[in-house]
Each structure stands twice: as C-alpha cells, then as structure tokens.
Write a protein that holds these residues in place. Structure first.
Motif, PDB file in Angstrom:
ATOM      1  N   LYS A 167       1.129  -1.071  -0.316  1.00 16.15           N
ATOM      2  CA  LYS A 167      -0.053   0.077  -0.068  1.00 16.15           C
ATOM      3  C   LYS A 167       0.797   1.323   0.121  1.00 16.15           C
ATOM      4  N   ASN A 168       2.499   1.352   0.548  1.00 15.64           N
ATOM      5  CA  ASN A 168       2.733   2.355   0.678  1.00 15.64           C
ATOM      6  C   ASN A 168       3.537   2.852  -0.740  1.00 15.64           C
ATOM      7  N   TYR A 169       3.246   2.278  -1.819  1.00 14.02           N
ATOM      8  CA  TYR A 169       3.566   2.220  -3.772  1.00 14.02           C
ATOM      9  C   TYR A 169       2.867   3.031  -3.880  1.00 14.02           C
ATOM     10  N   PHE A 170       1.250   2.921  -3.148  1.00  9.71           N
ATOM     11  CA  PHE A 170       0.707   3.832  -4.020  1.00  9.71           C
ATOM     12  C   PHE A 170       0.316   5.648  -3.289  1.00  9.71           C
ATOM     13  N   THR A 171       0.902   5.531  -2.572  1.00 10.04           N
ATOM     14  CA  THR A 171       0.470   6.765  -1.631  1.00 10.04           C
ATOM     15  C   THR A 171       0.755   8.246  -2.172  1.00 10.04           C
ATOM     16  N   ALA A 172       2.155   8.035  -2.794  1.00 10.37           N
ATOM     17  CA  ALA A 172       2.394   9.370  -3.893  1.00 10.37           C
ATOM     18  C   ALA A 172       1.527   9.475  -4.984  1.00 10.37           C
ATOM     19  N   TYR A 173       0.531   8.341  -5.614  1.00  9.59           N
ATOM     20  CA  TYR A 173      -0.637   8.806  -5.666  1.00  9.59           C
ATOM     21  C   TYR A 173      -2.012   8.811  -5.863  1.00  9.59           C
ATOM     22  N   GLY A 174      -2.403   9.185  -4.885  1.00  9.60           N
ATOM     23  CA  GLY A 174      -3.292   9.244  -3.805  1.00  9.60           C
ATOM     24  C   GLY A 174      -4.423   8.056  -4.206  1.00  9.60           C
ATOM     25  N   ILE A 175      -3.806   6.548  -3.954  1.00  3.11           N
ATOM     26  CA  ILE A 175      -4.494   5.965  -3.946  1.00  3.11           C
ATOM     27  C   ILE A 175      -4.318   5.230  -2.117  1.00  3.11           C
ATOM     28  N   THR A 176      -5.712   5.455  -1.636  1.00  4.88           N
ATOM     29  CA  THR A 176      -5.475   4.828  -0.570  1.00  4.88           C
ATOM     30  C   THR A 176      -6.195   3.221  -0.176  1.00  4.88           C
ATOM     31  N   ILE A 177      -5.079   1.821   0.194  1.00  9.10           N
ATOM     32  CA  ILE A 177      -5.296   0.292   0.160  1.00  9.10           C
ATOM     33  C   ILE A 177      -5.590   0.258   1.126  1.00  9.10           C
ATOM     34  N   GLU A 178      -6.630   0.130   1.827  1.00  4.49           N
ATOM     35  CA  GLU A 178      -7.055  -0.531   2.733  1.00  4.49           C
ATOM     36  C   GLU A 178      -6.647  -1.907   2.972  1.00  4.49           C
ATOM     37  N   ASP A 179      -6.240  -2.395   4.123  1.00  9.68           N
ATOM     38  CA  ASP A 179      -5.575  -3.528   4.943  1.00  9.68           C
ATOM     39  C   ASP A 179      -6.735  -4.515   4.518  1.00  9.68           C
ATOM     40  N   ALA A 180      -7.648  -4.278   4.319  1.00  6.19           N
ATOM     41  CA  ALA A 180      -8.383  -5.803   4.010  1.00  6.19           C
ATOM     42  C   ALA A 180      -8.686  -6.204   3.234  1.00  6.19           C
ATOM     43  N   TRP A 181      -8.293  -4.642   1.894  1.00 11.33           N
ATOM     44  CA  TRP A 181      -8.226  -5.631   1.329  1.00 11.33           C
ATOM     45  C   TRP A 181      -7.101  -6.622   0.495  1.00 11.33           C
ATOM     46  N   LEU A 182      -5.966  -6.937   1.682  1.00 12.23           N
ATOM     47  CA  LEU A 182      -4.737  -7.306   1.047  1.00 12.23           C
ATOM     48  C   LEU A 182      -5.108  -8.527   1.481  1.00 12.23           C
ATOM     49  N   LYS A 183      -6.205  -8.874   2.165  1.00  6.60           N
ATOM     50  CA  LYS A 183      -5.929 -10.139   2.945  1.00  6.60           C
ATOM     51  C   LYS A 183      -7.513 -10.939   2.196  1.00  6.60           C
ATOM     52  N   LYS A 184      -7.030 -12.659   2.562  1.00  5.58           N
ATOM     53  CA  LYS A 184      -8.040 -13.233   1.807  1.00  5.58           C
ATOM     54  C   LYS A 184      -9.594 -13.086   1.982  1.00  5.58           C
ATOM     55  N   SER A 186     -13.296 -15.204   1.572  1.00  6.85           N
ATOM     56  CA  SER A 186     -14.782 -16.301   1.425  1.00  6.85           C
ATOM     57  C   SER A 186     -14.611 -16.449  -0.265  1.00  6.85           C
ATOM     58  N   LYS A 187     -14.612 -15.363  -0.488  1.00  8.82           N
ATOM     59  CA  LYS A 187     -14.920 -15.529  -2.024  1.00  8.82           C
ATOM     60  C   LYS A 187     -13.737 -14.425  -2.528  1.00  8.82           C
ATOM     61  N   GLY A 188     -13.678 -15.045  -3.792  1.00 12.92           N
ATOM     62  CA  GLY A 188     -12.421 -13.967  -5.162  1.00 12.92           C
ATOM     63  C   GLY A 188     -11.561 -14.730  -5.033  1.00 12.92           C
ATOM     64  N   LEU A 189     -10.036 -14.092  -5.153  1.00 11.96           N
ATOM     65  CA  LEU A 189      -8.856 -15.252  -5.427  1.00 11.96           C
ATOM     66  C   LEU A 189      -8.593 -16.293  -5.130  1.00 11.96           C
ATOM     67  N   SER A 190      -8.898 -16.362  -3.804  1.00 12.34           N
ATOM     68  CA  SER A 190      -8.929 -17.763  -3.261  1.00 12.34           C
ATOM     69  C   SER A 190      -9.042 -17.918  -1.398  1.00 12.34           C
ATOM     70  N   THR A 191      -9.851 -19.135  -1.356  1.00 15.33           N
ATOM     71  CA  THR A 191     -10.141 -18.938  -0.261  1.00 15.33           C
ATOM     72  C   THR A 191      -9.935 -19.902   0.751  1.00 15.33           C
ATOM     73  N   ARG A 192      -8.568 -20.113   0.490  1.00 20.55           N
ATOM     74  CA  ARG A 192      -7.590 -21.272   1.810  1.00 20.55           C
ATOM     75  C   ARG A 192      -6.756 -20.788   2.403  1.00 20.55           C
ATOM     76  N   SER A 318      -8.955  -6.868  -7.033  1.00 18.93           N
ATOM     77  CA  SER A 318     -10.299  -6.999  -7.365  1.00 18.93           C
ATOM     78  C   SER A 318     -10.383  -7.163  -6.353  1.00 18.93           C
ATOM     79  N   ARG A 319     -10.470  -5.987  -4.680  1.00 19.83           N
ATOM     80  CA  ARG A 319     -11.445  -5.354  -4.340  1.00 19.83           C
ATOM     81  C   ARG A 319     -11.601  -3.878  -4.383  1.00 19.83           C
ATOM     82  N   CYS A 320     -10.188  -3.784  -4.765  1.00 15.73           N
ATOM     83  CA  CYS A 320      -9.786  -1.275  -4.763  1.00 15.73           C
ATOM     84  C   CYS A 320     -10.852  -1.139  -5.798  1.00 15.73           C
TER      85      CYS A 320
END
Length: 350
Positions: A167-184, A186-192, A318-320
């Motif tokens: 998420k630090n790489y996107f700060t300079a471009y005005g993008i906020t990445i929430e910690d919840a978006w980085l995690k697995k 129940s649905k999405g790219l992986s469920t295990r 996938s979530r941003c």
C-alpha cells in the motif's frame, strides 16, 4: 547478440557453416528456443535476466545445438507421422464411435502423445548441453556451469518481495489501500490459507528442462578455470526490462507488469518512464473495470509463482474501488511528451 553468434560460427564452421537467423521474442519468459532450419529465438526475459556474456552465449550455443542435432525437425516429423498413422486413425475412430465422454477420450489421445514427446525432449536437453560445451570450446569462449544454478531461480522473479508494504507504493499517487483488501476472503482469488514461506523452489513438473542441479553436476568437469566474467551493459538490460514491461502492458498482464515497475523502483530508479507506465496501467485497469473484465486485466498469477506481496497486490486490485484508479491517473501524469498508448486513445474516445 549477433556478435556472440558470429563468434560461435567463426570457431565452428563445421557445425555452423551458415550464419544462424536470430529472432528476438518479446516474451518475459527467461528462455530461448530452437525453431529448426538454422533459426533460433531469444526471449527478452533472458536478456534481462542474464548478467554476463558468458551466461547468454551458453544459452545460444545450447539452442544452436538443438538445430545442429535436428531436434526440432525430428519432433515435427514424429508428430506428422503420428497424425498420419493407423494408430491415430484408430484412436479417433474409437472416440467417434463412443456414445459418452467423447471429450475426455479425445483429451487422453493427445495427452499420451504430449507426455511421450515431453519425455524425449528432456533426453535431448543433455545432448544439447554437451554439444554446446563443444561449440564454446571451439570458439575459445569460457564455459561456466554455475549458470545452470542461476537458471534454477529463473521462474522465481515474482517471488522477490518488495522493500515496502504494497500500500505504501500507492500513497504518492493518491490511492489509499485498506488492509482488508490485502487479505484472503471467503470469495475471490483464494479461499484457503497459503504459506508463502514454504514455497521457495519451483517444482520440476513446472519446468521444461531437466533439473538444473543435475545439469550443473554433469557439466562442471568441463568448466573453464578461471572463468572470465564479461558483464552485460546495464543500459541493455534496462532497455530489455522496459520493452518487457511495455509488452506485458499491451497484452493486458497488468499485475505482473506493475510488479516489475515496483521492483524497478525498489532499485532506486528515478526514471520518469516508470511513473508514465503506472499512469497507463491505472487508466487501463479503470477502462477494463468499466468493460466488466477487471479480473482478466489483472492477469491473476498462480500462487506457485508469486510472493506474499504479489498476492496482496492482485488481491487488493480485485477489491479496490475503481474511483481510486482515477485518482492515480489524475496525479500521475505521463512525463514523456508525445508518447502514445492505448490508454490515452481510450481516454480520448470516452
């Protein structure tokens, strides 16, 4: 590249009476391949990966050896013979005569042939290694078997961790990445759960060549001592890296494309071209989201090939919300005057 091939030909007029035709493939794969008929292709990924001339020339000599030994031609001949054989005709008749599971039966016909061909191709690699060493010796070019050990990490590029949290790489471009978006989730790219620390090597089943350690052990007796090291100019490797990134962007492999940009930034580059590419990637991702094919644009990569940071990057994408990418486009203006790209054209169309 052409000078390296010329040096090999000069010392091997019996094996290489005519100058081979060299093709530059823009693939990011760290590889080269023989086409047959005195034609070989070298991927940009190999040029960017190779650190010395000795590493690169060994690969070229290996592929030229495949052509000298007629491996490509024999493979094509074997396939043609199989497709015209009574065995193949009988197998296809059995598929057509069956009432159920026709697709499954058809797949088995081709899987059996592919397995047999791959097995014999692996045998050919040892022959090509041996002849490559002969070509190098005849041309008075040093042979360093340690290159095989380096090639064992060739598939591990996206295993390289980033120096900062994603998420630090996107700060300079005005993008906020929430910690919840980085995690697995129940649905999405992986469920295990997945432990990235456990996956530090590439399984042999995912490689097209014999195990690199075996290749090293079989050829180390022929090593040149001491081995001169002729570094590949940094400008050439940098140009190859930019060409790779641009080609991946044009092919809509956006997550691997951006990860390469971030790895370049980790090395301390101040080249505005990389900001230009972040601008393009974000705009392309925004356009893909509007066209309802965000996941295809992300270019999801298998976990066997990636680090925890890469996984977090593609998971966050996938979530941003798409509006965050618009902020990046507005803050990261392309600094290359006159540059044209698909993103800008699409932006003007909208």
């Amino acid at each position: 590249m052409y000078s390296i091939v010329a040096d090999l030909c000069k010392g091997n007029k019996g094996y290489l009476p005519a100058q081979p035709f060299l093709v530059l493939d823009r693939s990011p794969s760290i590889n080269a391949y023989a086409v047959g008929s005195n034609v070989i292709a070298v991927n940009l990924g190999l040029i960017q990966f190779a650190q010395t001339k000795e590493e690169l020339v060994l690969t070229l000599a290996h592929e030229l050896s495949h052509n000298i030994l007629l491996h490509a031609e024999n493979s094509m001949k074997k396939r043609a013979e199989w497709l015209t054989s009574n065995e193949y005709k009988q197998s296809m008749d059995e598929v057509l005569d069956s009432k159920y599971e026709r697709l499954t039966r058809l797949k088995k016909v081709f899987e059996n042939f592919s397995f047999d061909r791959s097995r014999h191709q692996r045998y050919h690699e040892g022959d090509a290694d041996s002849l490559a060493i002969v070509l190098l010796k005849n041309a008075n070019i040093a042979f360093d078997p340690n290159v095989f050990l380096r090639l064992d990490t060739a598939d591990m590029l996206y295993h390289q961790p980033l120096k900062q949290p994603v998420k630090n790489y996107f700060t300079a471009y005005g993008i906020t990445i929430e910690d919840a978006w980085l995690k697995k989730r129940s649905k999405g790219l992986s469920t295990r759960n997945y432990n990235f620390q456990e996956n530090v090597t590439m399984q042999d089943s995912l490689k097209t060549h014999p195990d690199c350690v075996d290749r090293y052990n079989k050829t180390k007796v022929a090593a040149t001592t001491p081995v001169p090291q002729t570094p590949i100019p940094a400008a050439i490797r940098e140009k190859a890296n930019k060409m790779l990134i641009w080609n991946m962007y044009c092919n809509m492999n956006l997550a691997p494309c951006l990860y390469r940009v971030l790895l370049a930034k980790d090395k301390g580059t101040n080249d505005p071209w990389y900001d230009f590419m972040i601008h393009n990637i974000m705009l392309e991702l925004f356009h893909a989201d509007n066209e309802l094919h965000r996941f295809a644009a992300i270019g999801v990569t298998q976990k066997e090939y990636i680090s925890k940071d890469f996984y977090e990057l593609q998971t966050s994408w996938s979530r941003c919300p798409a509006k965050n990418w618009v902020k990046a486009v507005s803050k990261c203006r392309a600094p290359v005057s006159g540059a044209k790209c698909r993103s800008r054209n699409r932006a003007s169309e909208r």
